[in-house]
Design a protein around this motif. Structure first.
Motif, PDB file in Angstrom:
ATOM      1  N   ILE A  72      26.048  28.786  53.182  1.00 55.02           N
ATOM      2  CA  ILE A  72      27.452  28.399  53.360  1.00 55.02           C
ATOM      3  C   ILE A  72      28.009  27.761  52.093  1.00 55.02           C
ATOM      4  O   ILE A  72      29.145  28.033  51.682  1.00 55.02           O
ATOM      5  N   GLU A  73      27.217  26.919  51.432  1.00 49.40           N
ATOM      6  CA  GLU A  73      27.657  26.270  50.190  1.00 49.40           C
ATOM      7  C   GLU A  73      27.899  27.302  49.093  1.00 49.40           C
ATOM      8  O   GLU A  73      28.858  27.197  48.317  1.00 49.40           O
ATOM      9  N   GLU A  74      27.015  28.314  49.010  1.00 50.28           N
ATOM     10  CA  GLU A  74      27.192  29.364  47.995  1.00 50.28           C
ATOM     11  C   GLU A  74      28.488  30.130  48.235  1.00 50.28           C
ATOM     12  O   GLU A  74      29.199  30.474  47.290  1.00 50.28           O
ATOM     13  N   ARG A  75      28.792  30.392  49.515  1.00 48.68           N
ATOM     14  CA  ARG A  75      30.046  31.085  49.831  1.00 48.68           C
ATOM     15  C   ARG A  75      31.251  30.214  49.498  1.00 48.68           C
ATOM     16  O   ARG A  75      32.271  30.708  49.018  1.00 48.68           O
ATOM     17  N   PHE A  76      31.127  28.901  49.748  1.00 48.10           N
ATOM     18  CA  PHE A  76      32.208  27.965  49.447  1.00 48.10           C
ATOM     19  C   PHE A  76      32.505  27.926  47.948  1.00 48.10           C
ATOM     20  O   PHE A  76      33.659  27.918  47.517  1.00 48.10           O
ATOM     21  N   LYS A  77      31.445  27.951  47.139  1.00 45.65           N
ATOM     22  CA  LYS A  77      31.599  27.881  45.680  1.00 45.65           C
ATOM     23  C   LYS A  77      32.080  29.202  45.088  1.00 45.65           C
ATOM     24  O   LYS A  77      32.533  29.236  43.943  1.00 45.65           O
ATOM     25  N   SER A  78      31.968  30.280  45.857  1.00 45.85           N
ATOM     26  CA  SER A  78      32.305  31.597  45.305  1.00 45.85           C
ATOM     27  C   SER A  78      33.801  31.872  45.271  1.00 45.85           C
ATOM     28  O   SER A  78      34.240  32.901  44.754  1.00 45.85           O
ATOM     29  N   ASN A  79      34.628  30.958  45.862  1.00 45.83           N
ATOM     30  CA  ASN A  79      36.083  31.134  45.853  1.00 45.83           C
ATOM     31  C   ASN A  79      36.532  32.457  46.478  1.00 45.83           C
ATOM     32  O   ASN A  79      37.322  33.195  45.886  1.00 45.83           O
TER      33      ASN A  79
END
Length: 252
Positions: A72-79
């Motif tokens: 979820i964090e990786e998706r959040f950072k991916s904009n």
């Protein structure tokens, strides 16, 4: 590449032997003996057998949280970047989030509506443009037919004209350009008629192990062969579909 298959086979054979031994034990009961004792022994052995290979797969919810949060964090950072690989069709990418790890996606339509053509278009986008290793297991089309579809798709050439040889000088130049772009493309094709599911599973594992493919297209489900021909065809197709889903999870 096939270690998981052999591991499963060994476990299955072990369970089969244990069941046979249990059956032999129960068959030897004499009339004078206490059946309660044999029932208890049989229950214990069945329980041990059924849990033998499953306990390591059971996890507490709390153990799964860190990995889920990381995703979820990786998706959040991916904009807003796609969580999966792009199909090359923006509207479809928006609907399904691209082709994601462990996902099993079915393209469904009536005969001759363009399912294979759509799959080849996606294959070309992933392998030729994104340069991501991709595989195709085809039980329907030959290697030559698949390459012709790639030429038609990438060269913007009418497929019917291509098959009949009705090509212009511009078309021939476009074909040569496509041929050059294909040379180093990480696209891998397995073409065989009457593909059995066990064969498909083996080929898919080899593609992942040897060529690191991220997506495998299968063309198409209804003409794949299930190993047990005794069951009705609709059940065979259902088993193939469930098997492909399990394979997607196994190979990620």
């Amino acid at each position: 590449a096939n270690w998981k298959f052999y591991e499963t086979q060994i476990n299955t054979d072990y369970q089969r032997r244990q069941l046979k031994q249990m059956g032999q034990m129960l068959a030897c009961i004499e009339d004078a003996e206490d059946p309660a004792e044999y029932i208890e022994r049989a229950e214990k052995q069945l329980f041990e057998l059924s849990t033998n290979c499953k306990t390591s797969e059971v996890k507490r919810l709390a153990e799964l949280v860190p990995a889920a949060l990381k995703v979820i964090e990786e998706r959040f950072k991916s904009n807003g970047k796609l969580p999966g690989l792009s199909t090359g069709i923006s509207g479809l990418d928006t609907l399904i989030g691209g082709l994601q790890d462990s996902r099993y996606v079915v393209i469904g339509a009536r005969p001759s509506d363009g399912k294979s053509a759509l799959a080849v278009n996606m294959l070309c986008h992933i392998g030729l443009h994104e340069r991501v290793p991709v595989g195709l297991i085809s039980a329907e089309s030959s290697n030559n037919e698949i390459v012709s579809r790639v030429f038609a798709s990438e060269g913007s050439i009418n497929g019917s004209y291509l098959s009949m040889g009705l090509l212009s000088t511009r078309d021939m130049s476009a074909l040569k350009a496509v041929g050059e772009s294909i040379k180093d493309a990480p696209v891998y094709i397995y073409d065989a008629p009457n593909v059995r599911f066990a064969e498909l599973r083996s080929v898919a594992r080899q593609m992942v192990a040897s060529f690191k493919v991220k997506v495998i297209f299968v063309d198409y489900i209804q003409i794949l062969q299930w190993d047990d021909k005794r069951i009705p065809r609709h059940e065979q197709v259902a088993n193939i579909s469930m098997g492909l889903k399990a394979l997607a999870r196994e190979l990620n």
